[in-house]
Design a protein around this motif. Sequence first.
Motif, PDB file in Angstrom:
ATOM      1  N   GLN A 104      42.911  -2.366 -50.561  1.00  0.00           N
ATOM      2  CA  GLN A 104      43.335  -0.979 -49.689  1.00  0.00           C
ATOM      3  C   GLN A 104      42.425  -1.066 -48.876  1.00  0.00           C
ATOM      4  O   GLN A 104      41.731  -0.262 -49.272  1.00  0.00           O
ATOM      5  N   ILE A 105      42.993  -0.613 -47.709  1.00  0.00           N
ATOM      6  CA  ILE A 105      42.088  -0.337 -46.334  1.00  0.00           C
ATOM      7  C   ILE A 105      43.059  -0.002 -45.506  1.00  0.00           C
ATOM      8  O   ILE A 105      44.337   0.119 -45.902  1.00  0.00           O
ATOM      9  N   ASP A 106      42.867   1.122 -44.501  1.00  0.00           N
ATOM     10  CA  ASP A 106      43.914   1.630 -43.281  1.00  0.00           C
ATOM     11  C   ASP A 106      43.967   0.999 -42.341  1.00  0.00           C
ATOM     12  O   ASP A 106      42.889  -0.201 -41.870  1.00  0.00           O
ATOM     13  N   GLY A 128      53.374 -19.882 -39.107  1.00  0.00           N
ATOM     14  CA  GLY A 128      52.135 -20.526 -38.064  1.00  0.00           C
ATOM     15  C   GLY A 128      51.594 -21.536 -38.588  1.00  0.00           C
ATOM     16  O   GLY A 128      51.294 -21.897 -38.009  1.00  0.00           O
ATOM     17  N   HIS A 129      50.923 -21.301 -39.935  1.00  0.00           N
ATOM     18  CA  HIS A 129      49.933 -21.921 -40.765  1.00  0.00           C
ATOM     19  C   HIS A 129      51.135 -23.038 -41.817  1.00  0.00           C
ATOM     20  O   HIS A 129      50.066 -23.692 -42.553  1.00  0.00           O
ATOM     21  N   GLY A 130      52.827 -22.335 -41.741  1.00  0.00           N
ATOM     22  CA  GLY A 130      53.154 -24.152 -42.431  1.00  0.00           C
ATOM     23  C   GLY A 130      53.733 -23.591 -44.054  1.00  0.00           C
ATOM     24  O   GLY A 130      53.911 -23.528 -45.516  1.00  0.00           O
ATOM     25  N   ARG A 131      52.695 -21.936 -44.145  1.00  0.00           N
ATOM     26  CA  ARG A 131      53.669 -21.224 -45.080  1.00  0.00           C
ATOM     27  C   ARG A 131      54.161 -20.188 -45.724  1.00  0.00           C
ATOM     28  O   ARG A 131      55.215 -19.999 -44.444  1.00  0.00           O
ATOM     29  N   GLN A 132      54.708 -19.652 -46.401  1.00  0.00           N
ATOM     30  CA  GLN A 132      55.544 -18.719 -46.435  1.00  0.00           C
ATOM     31  C   GLN A 132      54.831 -17.172 -45.708  1.00  0.00           C
ATOM     32  O   GLN A 132      53.348 -16.965 -45.352  1.00  0.00           O
ATOM     33  N   GLN A 133      55.874 -16.804 -44.959  1.00  0.00           N
ATOM     34  CA  GLN A 133      55.422 -15.138 -44.293  1.00  0.00           C
ATOM     35  C   GLN A 133      55.022 -14.211 -45.433  1.00  0.00           C
ATOM     36  O   GLN A 133      55.708 -13.939 -45.397  1.00  0.00           O
ATOM     37  N   ARG A 134      53.194 -14.203 -45.931  1.00  0.00           N
ATOM     38  CA  ARG A 134      53.753 -12.941 -46.747  1.00  0.00           C
ATOM     39  C   ARG A 134      52.326 -12.023 -46.130  1.00  0.00           C
ATOM     40  O   ARG A 134      51.553 -11.885 -46.928  1.00  0.00           O
ATOM     41  N   VAL A 135      52.917 -11.928 -44.285  1.00  0.00           N
ATOM     42  CA  VAL A 135      52.233 -11.426 -44.218  1.00  0.00           C
ATOM     43  C   VAL A 135      53.092  -9.977 -43.055  1.00  0.00           C
ATOM     44  O   VAL A 135      53.945 -10.739 -42.852  1.00  0.00           O
ATOM     45  N   PRO A 136      52.524  -8.905 -42.515  1.00  0.00           N
ATOM     46  CA  PRO A 136      53.772  -8.100 -42.221  1.00  0.00           C
ATOM     47  C   PRO A 136      53.925  -9.308 -40.596  1.00  0.00           C
ATOM     48  O   PRO A 136      53.547  -9.867 -40.142  1.00  0.00           O
ATOM     49  N   ASP A 137      55.249  -9.293 -40.199  1.00  0.00           N
ATOM     50  CA  ASP A 137      55.973  -9.937 -39.488  1.00  0.00           C
ATOM     51  C   ASP A 137      55.337  -9.832 -37.724  1.00  0.00           C
ATOM     52  O   ASP A 137      55.511 -10.746 -37.516  1.00  0.00           O
ATOM     53  N   PRO A 160      49.915  -2.151 -40.542  1.00  0.00           N
ATOM     54  CA  PRO A 160      50.395  -1.812 -41.711  1.00  0.00           C
ATOM     55  C   PRO A 160      51.307  -2.906 -42.431  1.00  0.00           C
ATOM     56  O   PRO A 160      51.713  -3.773 -42.056  1.00  0.00           O
ATOM     57  N   GLY A 161      51.111  -3.091 -44.108  1.00  0.00           N
ATOM     58  CA  GLY A 161      51.695  -3.550 -44.679  1.00  0.00           C
ATOM     59  C   GLY A 161      50.509  -4.771 -45.627  1.00  0.00           C
ATOM     60  O   GLY A 161      49.448  -3.745 -45.885  1.00  0.00           O
ATOM     61  N   THR A 162      51.389  -5.477 -45.938  1.00  0.00           N
ATOM     62  CA  THR A 162      50.378  -6.416 -47.173  1.00  0.00           C
ATOM     63  C   THR A 162      49.755  -7.610 -46.856  1.00  0.00           C
ATOM     64  O   THR A 162      50.923  -8.752 -46.272  1.00  0.00           O
ATOM     65  N   PRO A 184      51.283   2.115 -48.680  1.00  0.00           N
ATOM     66  CA  PRO A 184      50.990   1.542 -49.121  1.00  0.00           C
ATOM     67  C   PRO A 184      53.040   1.574 -49.266  1.00  0.00           C
ATOM     68  O   PRO A 184      53.500   0.247 -49.896  1.00  0.00           O
ATOM     69  N   ALA A 185      53.831   2.312 -48.965  1.00  0.00           N
ATOM     70  CA  ALA A 185      55.190   2.245 -48.789  1.00  0.00           C
ATOM     71  C   ALA A 185      55.978   1.144 -47.847  1.00  0.00           C
ATOM     72  O   ALA A 185      56.372   0.376 -48.535  1.00  0.00           O
ATOM     73  N   ALA A 186      54.829   1.034 -47.013  1.00  0.00           N
ATOM     74  CA  ALA A 186      54.702  -0.076 -45.708  1.00  0.00           C
ATOM     75  C   ALA A 186      54.797  -1.572 -46.126  1.00  0.00           C
ATOM     76  O   ALA A 186      54.850  -2.637 -46.229  1.00  0.00           O
ATOM     77  N   ALA A 187      53.798  -1.263 -47.446  1.00  0.00           N
ATOM     78  CA  ALA A 187      53.219  -3.091 -48.271  1.00  0.00           C
ATOM     79  C   ALA A 187      53.695  -3.152 -49.187  1.00  0.00           C
ATOM     80  O   ALA A 187      53.513  -4.379 -50.101  1.00  0.00           O
TER      81      ALA A 187
END
Length: 249
Positions: A104-106, A128-137, A160-162, A184-187
Amino acid sequence: MTDNNEPETTDTGDRESLELIGDYGVDRRTVLRTLGTGGALVLGSGVAAAGHEEPHPPHIDSHYGYSAPTDEQLPGKLAPDETVGLHIAEEGPFTFHFDPMGLQIDAGDVVRFDFHSPDHNVAPFHVGHGRQQRVPDDEVPFSSPMISPGGFWLFEFDHPGTYDLYCAPHQVFGMVMRLVVGDPAAADYDGDFGDEGRPPTSAEDLAQFPGVDEWQLPTSADAFATDALSVANIVEKGPVTRSDVIADL
């Protein structure tokens, strides 16, 4: 009148010159040449000291970060807030791994990725890398280059996010990690990543390759499914190691 296309020139004392040189990341030879000319610096876009073009200014790019082959090339103004290592273990599951695998980071923190072994890079699961979007939009499809052992890569995580990250050559072997950035709520997403893009590799995916009847090693999908890499656990317990993830399989 001053031509707007001409670089800005300013006369400074030695102390001010050194501060400006530090900001622009100029090497020692340029320092000596600059001070030998009475401290006149030419300031422009990546240009310092009588037209010297600095090829790698101390700036963390939003797509490509900042990388260098040795510690000696880390500008002081880019000092990181956290450090993650990229390793190859001698044995066991997740031979290729990040350390820690969960952190976890700020928001706005700079993370330094240290390359302790060859053939690694750092990229997000992103459409953008052909992967699932598993980062903030609103995050771009950033990526490090392939960096040789002893080098490092810096990236500033502003949104903020995961962030689920992987090493492209070794994602198939489970080389992934999860960053929880900011609140953490955003993540705390629910795991619904949509249908677009490839998900983390699973044993079922690998069993489809010719000659592979059953994949015996833990995969990227297995790593992300552990309680150890849940957002709640990362937030509650702090950095999650490879050993924590293995113990939770």
